[in-house]
Design an enzyme around this catalytic site. Sequence first.
Site, PDB file in Angstrom:
ATOM      1  N   GLN A 215       0.869  -1.019  -0.187  1.00 23.02           N
ATOM      2  CA  GLN A 215      -0.021   0.022   0.050  1.00 23.02           C
ATOM      3  C   GLN A 215       0.847   1.272  -0.092  1.00 23.02           C
ATOM      4  O   GLN A 215       1.946   1.212   0.831  1.00 23.02           O
ATOM      5  CB  GLN A 215      -0.724  -0.115   1.104  1.00 23.02           C
ATOM      6  N   GLU A 267      -2.275 -15.976  -2.839  1.00 19.63           N
ATOM      7  CA  GLU A 267      -1.721 -14.971  -3.593  1.00 19.63           C
ATOM      8  C   GLU A 267      -1.033 -15.738  -4.849  1.00 19.63           C
ATOM      9  O   GLU A 267      -0.299 -16.725  -4.746  1.00 19.63           O
ATOM     10  CB  GLU A 267      -0.645 -14.136  -2.786  1.00 19.63           C
ATOM     11  N   CYS A 340      -9.656  -1.353  -4.576  1.00 21.86           N
ATOM     12  CA  CYS A 340      -8.842   0.189  -5.026  1.00 21.86           C
ATOM     13  C   CYS A 340      -9.281   0.891  -6.336  1.00 21.86           C
ATOM     14  O   CYS A 340      -9.113   1.857  -7.268  1.00 21.86           O
ATOM     15  CB  CYS A 340      -7.536  -0.212  -5.386  1.00 21.86           C
TER      16      CYS A 340
END
Length: 382
Positions: A215, A267, A340
């Site tokens: 981030q 991931e 986002c």
Amino acid sequence: MKFTGEVTHLSQKGLGVVKSEEENISYFVFGTWPGDLGEFEVIDRPLHNKKYGYARLVRLIKPSDQRQPPACAFLGISEDACSGCPWMIANYESQLEQKRNRLIYAMKRIGFDMEQWNIPPVHPSPFLYGYRNRFQVKTDGEKLGFVAEGSHKIAPVKDCIVLSDTCRKLLQGILRSLPREEWVPGTGYDWNFIDIDDDLPAENIQLNQKRPFKQGNNAQNEWIKSWLRSKLNETPRVGKVIELFCGSGNFTEVIAESECSEIIAYEVGIDAIKQLHIKNLPKVDARPVDLFKPFIWKILRKSIADADTLVLDPPRAGLKNMKGFFEHFVSLKTIYYISCDPETFARDAWSFSKKGWSVAEIQLVDLFPHTPHVETLAILRK
């Protein structure tokens, strides 16, 4: 063709919208703000589109009341000016208002009735400058900078005031090293890129090497983690958690602190999963998986079927891969969605709503002042 008009609002991507009364066509204009009265020149009308096109600001006749002089000397609308912080032309209060409008518009457009919702104000960034802990610059061996708006040209910069002190020092070090013959791009390429973050030692800077995702605003990232921590603590039964797009464990650490029974974190990046393993978090099983792979939920069905809670922080594409999702996530009670991109969040939230889910809570967070970007934190419940 030139025309005079007033910018009425911002597009979904953050460009000013002005209408040519003569043509009855709306134009998107970079570097403008609602309330700007100006003279504009048409620069593009895609495929002779009869509804919209693109224009540039030729002359600002009367600025918006919300306009302010940008604090950065490199920001501009010319082809050699930096366009990285396009909203620096407006006061911060109006920036936050427009970010909130982005989400509301995206939700309305997809089909939600926003009259019933209470979208609170955007949580502001405590720092408007010096906040950014990572960035990417382009170089051709001679100059270094960011890409100019609507072009493939490098807009050279000598400094960047939104970068953290560490990143600014790294940028200055790179600038002092120019020119560098070995950084000249190969045939057919306009530039090379350099990824920088505040964890990168200066001696380890390399061309065209992507850095692991993180981030971009430390203070706001800590605020989001606090939000997630408090919401998990308020949940009666966290149970088994599936975390999608876990990266190197930014939010996994918070989930592991909760009363959950176990966490399976997914991931695609092997390096990120390795970093997560090094943290040795309790109750966490981190697995490398491409979550955009066809039939992925069917492949993972044995691991996800009994999960009570889902936490996801996808890239801008959003969850996207919904085929088979609801058939295999059969026990979910709560979803924490950190997004986002307002458009892909609205799309995914709409898909959930059609399967009996409702958006119980939304909180917006400003990670990147002076840009159209806004982070959406949402809780969905069955």
